[in-house]
Motif scaffolding. Structure first.
Motif, mmCIF file in Angstrom:
data_model
loop_
_atom_site.group_PDB
_atom_site.id
_atom_site.type_symbol
_atom_site.label_atom_id
_atom_site.label_comp_id
_atom_site.label_asym_id
_atom_site.label_seq_id
_atom_site.Cartn_x
_atom_site.Cartn_y
_atom_site.Cartn_z
ATOM 1 N N GLY A 1 16.443 1.637 58.959
ATOM 2 C CA GLY A 1 14.923 1.670 58.525
ATOM 3 C C GLY A 1 14.000 1.195 59.477
ATOM 4 O O GLY A 1 14.240 1.111 60.932
ATOM 5 N N GLN A 2 12.886 0.773 59.302
ATOM 6 C CA GLN A 2 11.958 0.300 60.252
ATOM 7 C C GLN A 2 11.211 -0.982 60.024
ATOM 8 O O GLN A 2 10.216 -1.442 60.382
ATOM 9 C CB GLN A 2 10.475 1.259 60.261
ATOM 10 C CG GLN A 2 11.139 2.792 60.778
ATOM 11 C CD GLN A 2 9.947 3.737 60.968
ATOM 12 O OE1 GLN A 2 8.833 3.653 60.210
ATOM 13 N NE2 GLN A 2 10.092 4.705 61.561
ATOM 14 N N PHE A 3 12.210 -2.032 59.270
ATOM 15 C CA PHE A 3 11.824 -3.260 59.002
ATOM 16 C C PHE A 3 12.860 -3.924 59.201
ATOM 17 O O PHE A 3 14.197 -3.783 59.338
ATOM 18 C CB PHE A 3 11.546 -3.488 57.402
ATOM 19 C CG PHE A 3 10.011 -2.894 57.138
ATOM 20 C CD1 PHE A 3 9.076 -3.583 56.979
ATOM 21 C CD2 PHE A 3 9.871 -1.596 56.690
ATOM 22 C CE1 PHE A 3 7.701 -3.154 56.628
ATOM 23 C CE2 PHE A 3 8.746 -0.903 56.447
ATOM 24 C CZ PHE A 3 7.701 -1.811 56.282
ATOM 25 N N THR A 4 12.585 -5.369 59.625
ATOM 26 C CA THR A 4 13.628 -6.267 60.257
ATOM 27 C C THR A 4 13.247 -7.688 59.992
ATOM 28 O O THR A 4 11.925 -7.888 59.986
ATOM 29 C CB THR A 4 14.091 -5.863 61.976
ATOM 30 O OG1 THR A 4 14.937 -6.895 62.337
ATOM 31 C CG2 THR A 4 12.616 -6.354 62.514
ATOM 32 N N PRO A 5 13.947 -8.514 59.854
ATOM 33 C CA PRO A 5 13.542 -10.059 59.568
ATOM 34 C C PRO A 5 12.882 -10.403 61.224
ATOM 35 O O PRO A 5 13.575 -10.238 62.084
ATOM 36 C CB PRO A 5 14.920 -10.663 59.251
ATOM 37 C CG PRO A 5 15.857 -9.699 58.880
ATOM 38 C CD PRO A 5 15.605 -8.315 59.422
ATOM 39 N N MET A 6 11.944 -11.251 60.768
ATOM 40 C CA MET A 6 11.201 -12.054 61.999
ATOM 41 C C MET A 6 10.500 -13.192 61.380
ATOM 42 O O MET A 6 9.629 -13.060 60.609
ATOM 43 C CB MET A 6 10.483 -11.141 62.872
ATOM 44 C CG MET A 6 9.891 -11.746 64.136
ATOM 45 S SD MET A 6 9.183 -10.716 65.329
ATOM 46 C CE MET A 6 7.601 -10.676 64.146
ATOM 47 N N GLY A 7 11.054 -14.551 61.960
ATOM 48 C CA GLY A 7 10.344 -15.413 61.351
ATOM 49 C C GLY A 7 10.432 -15.707 60.003
ATOM 50 O O GLY A 7 9.559 -16.409 59.384
ATOM 51 N N GLY A 8 11.590 -15.483 59.261
ATOM 52 C CA GLY A 8 11.624 -15.560 58.040
ATOM 53 C C GLY A 8 10.930 -14.495 56.955
ATOM 54 O O GLY A 8 10.965 -14.671 55.852
ATOM 55 N N GLN A 9 10.212 -13.570 57.583
ATOM 56 C CA GLN A 9 9.640 -12.663 56.878
ATOM 57 C C GLN A 9 10.210 -11.082 57.394
ATOM 58 O O GLN A 9 10.648 -10.967 58.411
ATOM 59 C CB GLN A 9 8.065 -12.670 57.040
ATOM 60 C CG GLN A 9 7.543 -13.899 56.597
ATOM 61 C CD GLN A 9 6.194 -13.879 56.799
ATOM 62 O OE1 GLN A 9 5.478 -13.305 57.660
ATOM 63 N NE2 GLN A 9 5.437 -14.708 55.878
ATOM 64 N N GLN A 10 9.930 -10.370 56.433
ATOM 65 C CA GLN A 10 10.280 -8.918 56.860
ATOM 66 C C GLN A 10 9.096 -8.304 57.459
ATOM 67 O O GLN A 10 7.898 -8.168 56.801
ATOM 68 C CB GLN A 10 10.645 -7.856 55.547
ATOM 69 C CG GLN A 10 11.944 -8.575 54.824
ATOM 70 C CD GLN A 10 13.033 -8.583 55.694
ATOM 71 O OE1 GLN A 10 13.549 -7.783 56.361
ATOM 72 N NE2 GLN A 10 13.945 -9.674 55.522
ATOM 73 N N VAL A 11 9.272 -7.700 58.797
ATOM 74 C CA VAL A 11 8.091 -7.217 59.358
ATOM 75 C C VAL A 11 8.418 -5.951 59.940
ATOM 76 O O VAL A 11 9.600 -5.542 60.139
ATOM 77 C CB VAL A 11 7.726 -8.034 60.647
ATOM 78 C CG1 VAL A 11 7.266 -9.357 60.169
ATOM 79 C CG2 VAL A 11 8.900 -8.297 61.622
ATOM 80 N N SER A 12 7.408 -4.850 60.067
ATOM 81 C CA SER A 12 7.779 -3.734 60.604
ATOM 82 C C SER A 12 8.477 -3.438 62.107
ATOM 83 O O SER A 12 7.832 -4.679 62.586
ATOM 84 C CB SER A 12 6.553 -2.753 60.371
ATOM 85 O OG SER A 12 5.489 -3.086 61.466
ATOM 86 N N PHE A 13 8.660 -2.563 62.647
ATOM 87 C CA PHE A 13 9.233 -2.457 63.777
ATOM 88 C C PHE A 13 8.052 -2.452 64.813
ATOM 89 O O PHE A 13 8.037 -3.001 66.021
ATOM 90 C CB PHE A 13 10.049 -1.197 64.135
ATOM 91 C CG PHE A 13 11.500 -1.234 63.706
ATOM 92 C CD1 PHE A 13 12.000 -2.435 63.294
ATOM 93 C CD2 PHE A 13 12.448 -0.367 64.356
ATOM 94 C CE1 PHE A 13 13.259 -2.564 62.821
ATOM 95 C CE2 PHE A 13 13.738 -0.557 64.003
ATOM 96 C CZ PHE A 13 14.055 -1.568 63.336
ATOM 97 N N THR A 14 6.907 -1.835 64.394
ATOM 98 C CA THR A 14 5.697 -1.782 65.110
ATOM 99 C C THR A 14 5.262 -3.133 65.433
ATOM 100 O O THR A 14 4.700 -3.422 66.528
ATOM 101 C CB THR A 14 4.501 -0.825 64.344
ATOM 102 O OG1 THR A 14 5.073 0.414 64.047
ATOM 103 C CG2 THR A 14 3.268 -0.982 65.270
ATOM 104 N N ASP A 15 5.191 -4.015 64.323
ATOM 105 C CA ASP A 15 4.745 -5.408 64.398
ATOM 106 C C ASP A 15 5.443 -6.117 65.541
ATOM 107 O O ASP A 15 5.071 -7.106 66.588
ATOM 108 C CB ASP A 15 4.644 -6.229 63.339
ATOM 109 C CG ASP A 15 3.643 -5.789 62.480
ATOM 110 O OD1 ASP A 15 2.614 -4.941 62.939
ATOM 111 O OD2 ASP A 15 3.772 -5.854 60.927
ATOM 112 N N VAL A 16 6.891 -5.948 65.634
ATOM 113 C CA VAL A 16 7.483 -6.551 66.483
ATOM 114 C C VAL A 16 7.512 -6.085 67.901
ATOM 115 O O VAL A 16 7.258 -7.002 68.856
ATOM 116 C CB VAL A 16 9.402 -6.316 66.202
ATOM 117 C CG1 VAL A 16 10.266 -6.973 67.124
ATOM 118 C CG2 VAL A 16 9.552 -6.908 64.751
#
Length: 319
Positions: free
Chosen positions: A132-147
């Motif tokens: 998909g297009q979401f992944t964990p970052m900093g303890g939250q689920q964020v979109s690939f765009t934000d990453v």
């Protein structure tokens, strides 16, 4: 002229006083529509609406000949109280457009929830492939765009940088180590601002694929030499094949000077010479006599940076 209240009052009185047969004759248009939906294939009718009196009491009289009975949710295909109303063609078109918009929003929201759930499952198995297009970052689920914005790289590059089970949090750390070795004032950088920006973007993407133990050695200077030296070698070999590397006579020299490979070689040569001086282990090499050996060494080192120590035959100039 009768008001809506008067029409509704008359209908309520008729529903109480008239027999079903008389009611069907007086409200023949509504009775015909009721009969059609009872007989229509592919649609259903709830229990109460099978009775014309209940149907007419709920739906009311047809406002005009231009009105049709429209299902509010065309995906349900079942007529019943609160599921249909009278509309003009214009009202029906507007309703359908709004219905499609709401359905699309619901679908996007369902996909987002699905992707977030998949990202949570992936977080429990760090070595599993990305989904998909979401992944964990900093303890939250964020979109690939934000990453990608956080890493300052194109979103299309994430599939490469996140390969091998690398998490977004790990990439954030690698991005920080990449920033520590970037020198935007290096003299070997191209003078054009766009080319310079493109180079540093490529460097950030490449550096995120480098093994952490080599992060300090994997500098922009190294990457520039890794890119430039093979190009110089290719240009030199092409000129050698054309007997233009050491031209004899003015005509041959003019041919070499106007050749695209010579221009490219000359564009890289002074910049590569300066870059080599920044890496002590390469400073003893000559770009004229040791270009082949230096290319081989840098290619081997770059592979080790990304994949870890390689099994190589060690010499006094092993990478």
């Amino acid at each position: 002229m009768s008001t809506d209240a008067n029409v509704r009052g008359e209908l309520d009185q008729d529903l109480k006083d008239l027999t079903l047969q008389t009611l069907c004759r007086k409200y023949a248009g509504e009775a015909s529509i009721h009969r059609n939906i009872l007989m229509s294939r592919g649609t259903g009718v709830t229990g109460t609406w099978r009775d014309f009196r209940a149907f007419l009491g709920d739906i009311g009289t047809r406002p005009s000949e231009n009105h049709v009975l429209v299902l509010i949710n065309r995906l349900e295909r079942t007529y019943g109280p609160g599921r249909a109303r009278w509309m003009t063609p214009e009202e029906q078109a507007a309703h359908e457009a709004d219905f499609d918009r709401l359905q699309a929003e619901k679908k996007r929201e369902a996909q987002k929830i699905e992707h977030e759930a998949a990202a949570i499952r992936r977080a429990k198995a760090p070595n599993a492939p990305n989904f998909g297009q979401f992944t964990p970052m900093g303890g939250q689920q964020v979109s690939f765009t934000d990453v990608a914005k956080k890493l300052n790289i194109p979103v299309a590059a994430l599939s490469k940088t996140m390969a091998g089970g690398r998490s977004a949090d790990e990439l954030i750390k690698r991005a920080a180590s990449a920033a520590e070795v970037i020198n935007t004032e290096a003299t070997w950088l191209p003078p054009d601002p766009t080319r310079k920006a493109n180079f540093f973007e490529a460097f950030r993407i490449w550096h995120m694929q480098v093994q952490p133990q080599f992060s300090r050695a994997a500098t922009p200077t190294f990457l520039f030499l890794y890119i430039a030296l093979p190009v110089m070698k290719e240009c030199r070999d092409e000129l050698v094949d054309l007997d233009l590397w050491n031209p004899l006579g003015q005509r041959a020299m003019n041919a070499r000077d106007s050749h695209i490979s010579w221009k490219k070689y000359c564009e890289f040569m002074p910049r590569a010479q300066v870059a080599m001086m920044e890496i002590p282990i390469y400073a003893t090499y000559s770009l004229l006599s040791d270009l082949d050996a230096l290319c081989e060494r840098i290619v081997t080192a770059e592979k080790r940076f990304r994949e870890g120590p390689q099994k190589v035959i060690h010499t006094h100039r092993a990478a």
